[in-house]
Write a protein that holds these residues in place. Structure first.
Motif, PDB file in Angstrom:
ATOM      1  N   LEU A 198       0.811  -1.214   0.000  1.00  0.00           N
ATOM      2  CA  LEU A 198       0.000   0.000   0.000  1.00  0.00           C
ATOM      3  C   LEU A 198       0.848   1.269   0.000  1.00  0.00           C
ATOM      4  O   LEU A 198       0.515   2.242  -0.683  1.00  0.00           O
ATOM      5  CB  LEU A 198      -0.945  -0.004   1.201  1.00  0.00           C
ATOM      6  CG  LEU A 198      -1.941  -1.174   1.268  1.00  0.00           C
ATOM      7  CD1 LEU A 198      -2.891  -0.995   2.450  1.00  0.00           C
ATOM      8  CD2 LEU A 198      -2.726  -1.295  -0.030  1.00  0.00           C
ATOM      9  N   GLN A 202       0.861   4.126  -2.915  1.00  0.00           N
ATOM     10  CA  GLN A 202       0.578   5.507  -2.549  1.00  0.00           C
ATOM     11  C   GLN A 202       1.598   6.466  -3.162  1.00  0.00           C
ATOM     12  O   GLN A 202       1.248   7.506  -3.720  1.00  0.00           O
ATOM     13  CB  GLN A 202       0.573   5.629  -1.030  1.00  0.00           C
ATOM     14  CG  GLN A 202      -0.013   6.922  -0.498  1.00  0.00           C
ATOM     15  CD  GLN A 202      -0.093   6.894   1.019  1.00  0.00           C
ATOM     16  OE1 GLN A 202       0.743   6.294   1.705  1.00  0.00           O
ATOM     17  NE2 GLN A 202      -1.110   7.558   1.556  1.00  0.00           N
ATOM     18  N   TYR A 225      -5.876   6.212   1.858  1.00  0.00           N
ATOM     19  CA  TYR A 225      -6.756   5.050   1.785  1.00  0.00           C
ATOM     20  C   TYR A 225      -8.021   5.326   2.583  1.00  0.00           C
ATOM     21  O   TYR A 225      -7.989   5.883   3.688  1.00  0.00           O
ATOM     22  CB  TYR A 225      -6.040   3.810   2.286  1.00  0.00           C
ATOM     23  CG  TYR A 225      -4.911   3.396   1.367  1.00  0.00           C
ATOM     24  CD1 TYR A 225      -5.179   2.751   0.177  1.00  0.00           C
ATOM     25  CD2 TYR A 225      -3.592   3.710   1.682  1.00  0.00           C
ATOM     26  CE1 TYR A 225      -4.156   2.404  -0.691  1.00  0.00           C
ATOM     27  CE2 TYR A 225      -2.556   3.366   0.828  1.00  0.00           C
ATOM     28  CZ  TYR A 225      -2.850   2.713  -0.363  1.00  0.00           C
ATOM     29  OH  TYR A 225      -1.834   2.379  -1.221  1.00  0.00           O
ATOM     30  N   ASP A 226      -9.129   4.881   2.000  1.00  0.00           N
ATOM     31  CA  ASP A 226     -10.430   5.291   2.525  1.00  0.00           C
ATOM     32  C   ASP A 226     -11.211   4.147   3.170  1.00  0.00           C
ATOM     33  O   ASP A 226     -11.866   4.341   4.185  1.00  0.00           O
ATOM     34  CB  ASP A 226     -11.250   5.896   1.377  1.00  0.00           C
ATOM     35  CG  ASP A 226     -12.568   6.463   1.834  1.00  0.00           C
ATOM     36  OD1 ASP A 226     -12.561   7.322   2.720  1.00  0.00           O
ATOM     37  OD2 ASP A 226     -13.620   6.046   1.307  1.00  0.00           O
ATOM     38  N   ILE A 233      -8.818  -2.478  -1.745  1.00  0.00           N
ATOM     39  CA  ILE A 233      -8.647  -1.414  -0.769  1.00  0.00           C
ATOM     40  C   ILE A 233      -8.763  -0.100  -1.540  1.00  0.00           C
ATOM     41  O   ILE A 233      -8.031   0.129  -2.502  1.00  0.00           O
ATOM     42  CB  ILE A 233      -7.290  -1.509  -0.060  1.00  0.00           C
ATOM     43  CG1 ILE A 233      -7.210  -2.810   0.739  1.00  0.00           C
ATOM     44  CG2 ILE A 233      -7.067  -0.309   0.851  1.00  0.00           C
ATOM     45  CD1 ILE A 233      -5.895  -3.009   1.457  1.00  0.00           C
ATOM     46  N   ASN A 234      -9.670   0.745  -1.123  1.00  0.00           N
ATOM     47  CA  ASN A 234     -10.009   1.933  -1.901  1.00  0.00           C
ATOM     48  C   ASN A 234      -9.262   3.162  -1.405  1.00  0.00           C
ATOM     49  O   ASN A 234      -9.187   3.430  -0.205  1.00  0.00           O
ATOM     50  CB  ASN A 234     -11.509   2.182  -1.838  1.00  0.00           C
ATOM     51  CG  ASN A 234     -12.302   1.043  -2.451  1.00  0.00           C
ATOM     52  OD1 ASN A 234     -11.869   0.444  -3.429  1.00  0.00           O
ATOM     53  ND2 ASN A 234     -13.445   0.732  -1.872  1.00  0.00           N
ATOM     54  N   MET A 235      -8.725   3.908  -2.350  1.00  0.00           N
ATOM     55  CA  MET A 235      -7.960   5.115  -2.078  1.00  0.00           C
ATOM     56  C   MET A 235      -8.675   6.318  -2.672  1.00  0.00           C
ATOM     57  O   MET A 235      -9.340   6.222  -3.700  1.00  0.00           O
ATOM     58  CB  MET A 235      -6.565   4.994  -2.698  1.00  0.00           C
ATOM     59  CG  MET A 235      -5.771   6.283  -2.721  1.00  0.00           C
ATOM     60  SD  MET A 235      -4.325   6.184  -3.791  1.00  0.00           S
ATOM     61  CE  MET A 235      -3.319   5.032  -2.866  1.00  0.00           C
TER      62      MET A 235
END
Length: 309
Positions: A198, A202, A225-226, A233-235
């Motif tokens: 992650l 990023q 990341y949200d 995994i949503n960003m």
């Protein structure tokens, strides 16, 4: 015959009295005519002068025209009343004032909506929350302002339609002015596979968005990341762009998506497809694997019994 003579004599006497009164009124008529001409000349000169003075303080052509017109009509009305006074028609002046008041009251009740739009237009012209060329959203309409009048606001939607909104609706409802500061934040949702690093992703996203079209260089790029999604995994990636037209926002968003996709392909980062797990259990959630095993075992036992026979 005598009646006719008396009638003619009465008419002649009346005309003679009117003639004498007209002769006596000639000086007053002359003064009234001169006063009326002076009123028109002075009112026009004052209006022209006020147009130049008001133009220095207000850039609303509609508001400037309204103020100068009201001033012009007020001066004409005052001069007209003076003319009636010179002609010794004071009772007419009182009657006119009473009539104007009654007519104004009746028109106020009859045209409440028009008056509300008119007053709202004046307030909008004074406060100037937006102007021609601004991109706004109000009353569920989104577009660029083409014209602002004292009655309506003309909004051209991105798809080409022209919407004429009454000023009252705009004044009484929230208005979002996207062009007020000249910049706008662009938010992108990016899904990342659970198998990816992650922190590495990023950094790649931040690097990919550095040269996005119309980006404001003085604002930092945010990539955070949200949530844990169903298959990713949503960003949320956020950048600030210069904004004056909707095409600025749309083109910057498209450019950002292209750059992120190219950066992911270059670094072998997978954007996962949606994943669904299907449960075919028919006995209170029994797993499909167990059901298949029991079915196969049932078939084997049936075949063995048939062979034994």
């Amino acid at each position: 015959m005598n009646d006719i003579n008396k009638a003619l004599e009465l008419l002649l006497n009346k005309l003679e009295a009117w003639g004498r009164h007209l002769v006596l009124m000639l000086p007053n008529l002359f003064v009234a005519l001169v006063l009326l001409i002076i009123t028109f000349v002075v009112a026009r000169a004052i209006r022209n002068g006020m147009d130049k003075v008001i133009g220095r303080f207000s850039h609303s052509a509609a508001l400037n025209n309204l103020i100068s017109t009201l001033l012009y009509l007020s001066l004409l009305m005052v001069g007209f009343f003076f003319v009636l006074s010179v002609l010794q028609l004071d009772k007419v002046v009182v009657s006119l004032l009473a009539g104007v008041g009654i007519i104004g009251l009746a028109l106020g009740f009859a045209f409440q909506d028009i008056a509300a739009n008119f007053i709202s237009g004046i307030i909008i012209a004074v406060q100037k929350p937006f102007g021609v060329g601004d991109m706004i959203e109000t009353n569920e309409y989104f577009g660029v302002i083409e014209r602002v009048t004292l009655r309506t606001i003309d909004i051209r939607k991105p798809t080409g339609e022209l919407v004429k909104l009454p000023n009252k609706m705009v004044f009484e409802n929230p208005v979002t002015n996207f062009s007020f500061h000249g910049i706008r934040r662009l938010d992108l949702n990016v899904g990342i596979s659970y198998a990816e690093d992650l922190e590495r992703v990023q950094g790649i996203v931040v690097e990919a968005l550095q040269d996005v079209k119309n980006r404001v260089k003085t604002r930092d790029i945010e990539a955070m990341y949200d949530e844990f999604g169903d298959s990713s995994i949503n960003m949320k990636a956020r950048i600030w762009i210069t904004y004056s037209r909707q095409i600025d926002y749309v083109s910057a968003k498209s450019d950002a998506i292209i750059r992120i996709r190219k950066a992911f392909d270059a670094n072998n980062i997978m954007i996962p497809f949606p994943i669904r797990t299907l449960d075919f259990g028919i006995k209170g959630g029994e797993k499909l694997e167990e059901q298949l095993r029991s079915t196969l075992e049932g078939k084997d036992s049936t075949q063995q019994s048939d062979n034994g026979k």
